[in-house]
Design a protein around this motif. Structure first.
Motif, PDB file in Angstrom:
ATOM      1  N   ILE A   1       0.852  -1.192   0.000  1.00 48.98           N
ATOM      2  CA  ILE A   1       0.000   0.000   0.000  1.00 48.98           C
ATOM      3  C   ILE A   1       0.885   1.237   0.000  1.00 48.98           C
ATOM      4  O   ILE A   1       1.787   1.376   0.842  1.00 48.98           O
ATOM      5  CB  ILE A   1      -0.924   0.013   1.233  1.00 48.98           C
ATOM      6  N   THR A   2       0.636   2.139  -0.921  1.00 48.23           N
ATOM      7  CA  THR A   2       1.459   3.342  -1.031  1.00 48.23           C
ATOM      8  C   THR A   2       0.980   4.425  -0.066  1.00 48.23           C
ATOM      9  O   THR A   2      -0.151   4.404   0.416  1.00 48.23           O
ATOM     10  CB  THR A   2       1.412   3.900  -2.458  1.00 48.23           C
ATOM     11  N   GLU A   3       1.836   5.396   0.181  1.00 51.19           N
ATOM     12  CA  GLU A   3       1.489   6.523   1.037  1.00 51.19           C
ATOM     13  C   GLU A   3       0.324   7.309   0.446  1.00 51.19           C
ATOM     14  O   GLU A   3      -0.543   7.806   1.166  1.00 51.19           O
ATOM     15  CB  GLU A   3       2.709   7.435   1.225  1.00 51.19           C
ATOM     16  N   ASN A   4       0.305   7.418  -0.872  1.00 50.11           N
ATOM     17  CA  ASN A   4      -0.765   8.142  -1.543  1.00 50.11           C
ATOM     18  C   ASN A   4      -2.118   7.464  -1.323  1.00 50.11           C
ATOM     19  O   ASN A   4      -3.135   8.127  -1.074  1.00 50.11           O
ATOM     20  CB  ASN A   4      -0.465   8.229  -3.045  1.00 50.11           C
ATOM     21  N   GLN A   5      -2.129   6.134  -1.395  1.00 50.63           N
ATOM     22  CA  GLN A   5      -3.365   5.395  -1.152  1.00 50.63           C
ATOM     23  C   GLN A   5      -3.835   5.576   0.284  1.00 50.63           C
ATOM     24  O   GLN A   5      -5.029   5.739   0.539  1.00 50.63           O
ATOM     25  CB  GLN A   5      -3.142   3.902  -1.442  1.00 50.63           C
TER      26      GLN A   5
END
Length: 246
Positions: free
Chosen positions: A7-11
Motif C-alpha cells: 500500500i502506497t502513502e498516496n493510497q
C-alpha cells in the motif's frame, strides 16, 4: 500465491481523507443534530408518520424538497463559490437560506448546529490553512451577528479543505442527513434498528438522483420549499410536549 502489492502513502492518504469526511457525516458526530426532527415530530403527533413505510415516505419528501432546494443546494453553491475564491458569495448564501426559512426553530437549530460543527472542526483541525481560517471567520461573524450560521456552509468549507469534488460533497451531505434522520426515527417512532438500516440503504438511490438534479440547479432555486414541510416545522414551535428542539 501472488505477492500483494504494498500500500502506497498516496493510497493511505486518500483513504484517510475519506474516513475524515465520514467522521463529519456520521450521525454520532456530536453537533446536536440528534435534537432536531425538522418537522417529523409534528407528523408523528398527527399520526401521519407511524411506521417504516410512512417514515420512508416522509424522508423521501423531505429530501426531494427541503434538502434539494435548501442545504443540499447550499453545499453545491457554497463549494463552487469557494473554488472560485468568491468568499462574499458565502455570506450572501448564508443570509438567503436563513431568510427563506419560515420556522424560527429551524433557523435557530441551523445556527446551533453550525456553531457546534465549527467548534469540533477547530478542535480537530486547528491549522493555518485558508479554509480553517475561513471557518474561524465564520464563527466570529455568527457570534457577532454578522452572519446567521448554517451547517451546510461549514460542511462546504470543510469539503474544500479536504479537496472533495462538488458532486461527491453534495452526496456526502445527503448521507449525513439520512443517517441522522433515520437514527432519530429509530428512537422516536420507534423503528427497529434493522428496519432503519433497510430504509437507509433503499434511500441511497434517491439521494444520488437528487444530487444529480442539484448539480443542474443555480442559486435562483435556493430556499424554495413546500408548504407541508414548513408548516409542520412552524407548528412544532407551539407543541406542548416534544422530544426534539425543532
Amino acid at each position: 500465491m501472488t505477492k500483494e502489492k504494498k500500500i502506497t502513502e498516496n493510497q493511505l492518504e486518500k483513504i484517510k481523507k475519506i474516513l475524515e469526511v465520514f467522521q463529519i457525516c456520521d450521525s454520532t458526530f456530536p453537533i446536536g443534530t440528534f435534537n432536531h426532527s425538522y418537522g417529523m415530530e409534528t407528523y408523528l403527533r398527527d399520526n401521519k408518520v407511524t411506521d417504516n413505510d410512512s417514515f420512508e415516505k416522509w424522508l423521501g419528501t423531505f429530501l426531494q424538497t427541503q434538502f434539494k432546494w435548501g442545504e443540499g443546494l447550499l453545499v453545491k453553491l457554497a463549494l463552487e463559490a469557494l473554488q472560485k475564491g468568491n468568499v462574499e458569495k458565502i455570506w450572501q448564501y448564508d443570509k438567503e437560506i436563513t431568510l427563506s426559512t419560515s420556522a424560527i426553530e429551524t433557523r435557530k437549530g441551523a445556527k446551533l448546529i453550525a456553531l457546534q460543527m465549527i467548534e469540533l472542526i477547530l478542535q480537530i483541525y486547528d491549522d493555518d490553512s485558508p479554509e480553517i481560517k475561513l471557518v474561524k471567520e465564520y464563527q466570529e461573524k455568527i457570534n457577532n451577528d454578522k452572519a446567521y450560521g448554517n451547517p451546510a456552509i461549514v460542511f462546504a468549507i470543510f469539503m474544500k479543505y479536504k479537496d472533495i469534488p462538488v458532486f461527491e460533497s453534495t452526496c456526502y451531505y445527503g448521507y449525513s442527513i439520512v443517517t441522522t434522520m433515520v437514527q432519530n426515527a429509530v428512537r422516536t417512532i420507534p423503528l427497529g434498528q434493522k428496519s432503519g438500516q433497510r430504509i437507509m440503504h433503499d434511500i441511497f438511490d434517491v439521494v444520488l438522483k437528487l444530487c444529480e438534479e442539484i448539480s443542474q440547479l443555480d442559486e435562483r432555486y435556493l430556499g424554495a420549499n413546500v408548504p407541508g414541510i414548513e408548516m409542520s416545522q412552524i407548528r412544532h414551535e407551539t407543541t406542548v410536549f416534544r422530544l426534539f428542539m425543532s
